[in-house]
Write an enzyme that holds these catalytic residues in place. Structure first.
Site, PDB file in Angstrom:
ATOM      1  N   ASN A  10      51.531  42.441   4.264  1.00  0.00           N
ATOM      2  CA  ASN A  10      52.195  41.511   3.444  1.00  0.00           C
ATOM      3  C   ASN A  10      53.092  42.604   2.670  1.00  0.00           C
ATOM      4  OD1 ASN A  10      53.447  39.657   1.609  1.00  0.00           O
ATOM      5  ND2 ASN A  10      51.390  39.377   0.734  1.00  0.00           N
ATOM      6  N   LYS A  12      55.758  41.713   0.757  1.00  0.00           N
ATOM      7  CA  LYS A  12      56.049  41.097  -0.620  1.00  0.00           C
ATOM      8  C   LYS A  12      57.448  41.403  -0.685  1.00  0.00           C
ATOM      9  CE  LYS A  12      51.445  41.619  -2.173  1.00  0.00           C
ATOM     10  NZ  LYS A  12      50.403  41.628  -3.206  1.00  0.00           N
ATOM     11  N   HIS A  95      49.282  32.114  -0.984  1.00  0.00           N
ATOM     12  CA  HIS A  95      49.097  33.627  -1.677  1.00  0.00           C
ATOM     13  C   HIS A  95      48.899  33.317  -3.142  1.00  0.00           C
ATOM     14  CE1 HIS A  95      49.761  37.569  -2.902  1.00  0.00           C
ATOM     15  NE2 HIS A  95      49.141  38.076  -1.935  1.00  0.00           N
ATOM     16  N   GLU A  97      50.196  34.949  -5.534  1.00  0.00           N
ATOM     17  CA  GLU A  97      51.343  35.094  -6.301  1.00  0.00           C
ATOM     18  C   GLU A  97      52.136  33.610  -6.087  1.00  0.00           C
ATOM     19  OE1 GLU A  97      52.545  38.623  -4.426  1.00  0.00           O
ATOM     20  OE2 GLU A  97      51.091  39.578  -5.496  1.00  0.00           O
ATOM     21  N   GLU A 167      41.305  36.438  -0.978  1.00  0.00           N
ATOM     22  CA  GLU A 167      41.822  37.541  -1.849  1.00  0.00           C
ATOM     23  C   GLU A 167      41.489  37.154  -3.473  1.00  0.00           C
ATOM     24  OE1 GLU A 167      45.464  39.200   0.093  1.00  0.00           O
ATOM     25  OE2 GLU A 167      46.219  37.617  -0.696  1.00  0.00           O
ATOM     26  N   GLY A 173      46.611  44.321  -5.843  1.00  0.00           N
ATOM     27  CA  GLY A 173      47.647  45.069  -6.616  1.00  0.00           C
ATOM     28  C   GLY A 173      47.184  45.905  -7.839  1.00  0.00           C
ATOM     29  N   SER A 213      43.691  45.353  -2.647  1.00  0.00           N
ATOM     30  CA  SER A 213      43.571  46.677  -2.712  1.00  0.00           C
ATOM     31  C   SER A 213      42.809  47.113  -1.611  1.00  0.00           C
ATOM     32  CB  SER A 213      43.031  47.144  -4.060  1.00  0.00           C
ATOM     33  OG  SER A 213      43.571  46.491  -5.241  1.00  0.00           O
TER      34      SER A 213
HETATM   35  P1  PGA Z   1      47.341  44.403  -2.439  1.00  0.00           P
HETATM   36  O1  PGA Z   1      47.707  42.915  -2.000  1.00  0.00           O
HETATM   37  O2  PGA Z   1      47.072  45.078  -1.151  1.00  0.00           O
HETATM   38  O3  PGA Z   1      48.421  45.369  -2.836  1.00  0.00           O
HETATM   39  O4  PGA Z   1      46.318  44.572  -3.317  1.00  0.00           O
HETATM   40  C1  PGA Z   1      47.233  42.220  -1.312  1.00  0.00           C
HETATM   41  C2  PGA Z   1      47.806  41.024  -1.003  1.00  0.00           C
HETATM   42  O5  PGA Z   1      48.453  40.536  -2.029  1.00  0.00           O
HETATM   43  O6  PGA Z   1      47.785  40.410   0.028  1.00  0.00           O
END
Ligand code: PGA
Length: 250
Positions: A10, A12, A95, A97, A167, A173, A213
């Protein structure tokens, strides 16, 4: 285990078209002999560029979101019809976010899931609890609600086009990863929830990715777990050096 591994990147809100093209070109080359299922989800503006590069390879083209309506007066939204026109094959929905920063609720996410399925897309449906929900012992309940509501009205046949991504929001992140044991426990629970809705066979078949992560040094340990069938990768998906070792684990 009969399930195959599915690793998705992803990207983003990162990368210009030129930068996205460079990453996609490197991944096509490096993953040509990869054994797992792969997807990249660039930002909307890079979909066409990346789509031309991954076309007819073993890497699927994904979008990070779509509108809940097919078309109309929806300023700033992107329709499934437009995504289809670009050759997009899968859509990431729900997601964290989108849920927490952009306030998408389960009903809206469910509407998007059904619309994407209606137009033949695969869907990665993301679920996961906030830190305070985990600390209050509510991780399972939150994931159950998001799974049940996200899948409302999805037929057993359509379920084969759904991947669930667990997740935990506190791990996205942040550099904090759920331990393989903690993640596996939630994956097992989500699988049970799918079993209650669609039966044991569907529960056994559904792919459940872990996200939050994921890095080269924890990917293999996570995916060694019985119920963890892949990864949805954010930060580490932005460079071949960090994504390829995850994508080629095992
Ligand atoms: P990350 O993001 O690997 O940077 O933690 C994962 C995601 O949001 O799908």
């Amino acid at each position: 285990m009969s399930r195959s591994y599915y690793i998705a990147g992803n990207w983003k809100m990162h990368k210009t078209r030129a930068e996205a093209a460079e990453l996609a070109t490197a991944l096509v080359k490096e993953l040509r002999d990869g054994k797992h299922k792969y997807l990249v989800a660039p930002t909307f503006t890079a979909l066409e560029t990346v789509g031309a590069i991954v076309k007819r390879t073993n890497i699927l083209l994904g979008a990070q979101n779509c509108a809940a309506e097919e078309q109309g007066a929806h300023t700033g939204e992107v329709s499934v019809l437009q995504l289809k026109d670009l050759g997009v094959q899968a859509v990431i929905l729900g997601h964290s976010e989108r849920r927490h920063t952009y306030k998408e609720d389960d009903a809206l996410i469910n509407k998007k899931v059904k619309l994407a399925l209606k137009h033949g897309f695969e869907v990665i449906l993301c679920v996961g609890e906030l830190l305070e929900e985990r600390e209050a012992g509510k991780a399972e309940a939150v994931c159950e609600t998001q799974t049940v509501k996200g899948l409302e009205g999805v037929t057993a046949e359509e379920l084969s086009k759904i991947t669930i991504a667990y997740e935990p929001v506190w791990a996205i992140g942040t550099g904090k990863t759920a331990t393989p044991e903690d993640a596996d426990a939630i994956h097992a629970y989500i699988r049970k929830v799918v079993g209650k809705l669609y039966g044991a066979d569907a529960a056994e078949k559904i792919i459940i990715q872990y996200g939050g992560s994921v890095k080269a040094d924890n990917a293999a340990l996570l995916m060694a777990k019985e119920n963890i069938d892949g990864a949805l990768v954010g930060g580490a998906a932005l460079k071949p050096d960090t994504f390829v070792p995850i994508a080629k684990f095992g």
